[in-house]
Design an enzyme around this catalytic site. Structure first.
Site, PDB file in Angstrom:
ATOM      1  N   ILE A  52      37.116 107.035  97.806  1.00  0.00           N
ATOM      2  CA  ILE A  52      38.219 106.190  97.295  1.00  0.00           C
ATOM      3  C   ILE A  52      38.940 105.530  98.465  1.00  0.00           C
ATOM      4  CG2 ILE A  52      38.890 107.060  95.004  1.00  0.00           C
ATOM      5  CD1 ILE A  52      40.875 108.905  96.475  1.00  0.00           C
ATOM      6  N   HIS A  53      39.168 104.242  98.323  1.00  0.00           N
ATOM      7  CA  HIS A  53      39.924 103.539  99.359  1.00  0.00           C
ATOM      8  C   HIS A  53      40.655 102.302  98.852  1.00  0.00           C
ATOM      9  CE1 HIS A  53      36.385 100.935  99.275  1.00  0.00           C
ATOM     10  NE2 HIS A  53      37.146 100.010  99.831  1.00  0.00           N
ATOM     11  N   ARG A  54      40.445 101.904  97.587  1.00  0.00           N
ATOM     12  CA  ARG A  54      41.095 100.686  97.079  1.00  0.00           C
ATOM     13  C   ARG A  54      42.606 100.844  97.106  1.00  0.00           C
ATOM     14  NH1 ARG A  54      37.856  96.849  97.060  1.00  0.00           N
ATOM     15  NH2 ARG A  54      35.820  97.646  96.551  1.00  0.00           N
TER      16      ARG A  54
END
Ligand code: UD1
Length: 369
Positions: free
Chosen positions: A208-210
């Site tokens: 996850i990085h958004r």
């Protein structure tokens, strides 16, 4: 006279899209065409950048701009200023830009304003969510580009609907999948799972990085609670993006990511190690774009915690499922997969490992005319 093509890379997902194109250029008459790599330096950590060059057998970039991080305007503007200097000094005949990151847009604006043709790799993808910075980068890049290389049917449809001249658009397939084919034999030789103490098809892989998932404390905490809960049923492996790591520290959420036998927080992985993690995972849960495609190519179940995707073929044809990023939906979608209820998928057209050859053929024909 020798024609100069400059391929722009900046952030992690760019490297695997350009590496096979660079290799394909080595197979054409190199006295007529030379492809060089320019790295903007948008991603600069060794684990986010250097490791990929080694894994993909990419040469050291001929230019490195070292622009680093910053707000969108700062990062894009710095890239434009530095790129313009390079293009003035060493004018290319054509610039290739992959994907949708800030480096992609910056290079497109600079080149087109200088009258240098631009080829956009992975053109036409649309999430129809203009809160995503990548969506704005895609739209602007496509409007300005001279050659639009499309990975899937939706890309063709979107560009035609937006009024792009169809003679500029080429459905070539997916160069990212070329890299995947290239790297599989290398992946066979690496003991990624053994080193992490993992068993094949007995772990879930998370990325996850958004900004929409990691920049809000409550949203990030909710996702970390989901990971905790899932780790009661299956080993959870979480290679962490620097943006996500920074925010976990900033929001004081470190207690959710302590390592146990069931929960493994690890550094961002190189391309080949990550490929091993993907292909031997029970499922992947992600908010990435490219991972939706790679899991479809590998026929591994993928749960994408986003309400939209710019890559609908991964859902319509492949193994991808889109879900609302909320606690109940995430748990109720993933646990059945852990129990073996998985969505089967097929490989989308032209994801055959030969997209880069098609790109090079079109570029060389364009430059002859
Ligand atoms: C960028 C892309 C995104 C892509 C992602 C893959 C844009 C708008 N976004 O997002 O589309 O999916 O890359 O990773 O271009 N940082 C480091 N080391 C690095 C790089 C970043 O510590 O090598 C940190 C910095 O604090 C930076 C933050 O991570 O501010 C975010 O980096 P940035 O390049 O702005 O965007 P990404 O979130 O990586």
């Amino acid at each position: 006279m020798q024609k100069k093509i400059v391929s722009i890379v900046g952030a992690r997902p760019n490297f695997m899209k350009i590496a096979p194109i660079h290799r394909a250029f080595q197979k054409v008459d190199t006295s007529k065409y030379v492809n060089t790599i320019l790295h903007t330096g948008q991603h600069y950590d060794a684990k986010m950048s250097d490791a990929f060059f080694a894994d993909l057998d990419m040469p050291t970039p001929s230019y490195f701009l070292g622009v680093g991080s910053g707000s969108h305007a700062v990062q894009t503007a710095k890239t434009m200023i530095e790129l313009e200097k390079v293009f003035i000094e060493d004018r290319p005949d054509l610039v290739l830009v992959p994907g949708d990151v800030n480096s992609t847009l910056a290079a497109t604006i600079v080149a087109t304003k200088m009258g240098i043709p631009v080829g956009h790799i992975e053109s036409g993808l649309r999430s129809f969510d203009r809160t995503m910075p990548e969506e704005l980068n895609r739209i602007a890049t496509d409007v300005l580009s001279d050659i639009l290389f499309v990975t899937e049917q939706s890309g063709l449809d979107n560009l035609i609907k937006e009024g792009i001249d169809s003679s500029k658009v080429h459905f070539v397939g997916n160069t990212m999948i070329d890299s995947l084919h290239y790297a599989l034999p290398k992946a066979d030789t690496k003991s990624t799972l053994e080193q992490l103490g993992l068993t094949k098809k007995a772990f879930g892989l998370i990325t996850i990085h958004r900004p929409s998932n990691v920049d809000e404390p409550q949203q990030l905490e909710m996702i970390l609670k989901v990971l905790q809960k899932l780790s009661e049923s299956i080993v959870v492996v979480f290679p962490i993006h620097p943006r996500t790591r920074k925010n976990i520290e900033l929001f004081g959420l470190q207690n959710y990511v302590e390592n146990t036998n069931q929960f493994k927080l690890i550094d961002p992985q190189g391309y080949v190690d990550f490929l091993n993690l993907m292909r031997y995972s029970t499922f992947v849960m992600t908010d990435s774009g490219g991972i939706q495609e790679e899991t479809t190519a590998l026929q591994v179940p993928c749960v994408t915690i986003r309400t939209t995707t710019e890559r609908p073929s991964t859902v319509d044809i492949g193994t991808n499922i889109l879900i609302d990023p909320n606690y109940d939906t995430m748990i109720s979608t993933v646990l059945p997969i852990v129990d073996g209820k998985i969505k089967q998928g097929a490989i989308p057209p032209k994801w055959d490992g030969n997209a880069s050859e098609r790109v090079v053929e079109i570029v060389t024909t364009f430059l002859q005319n």
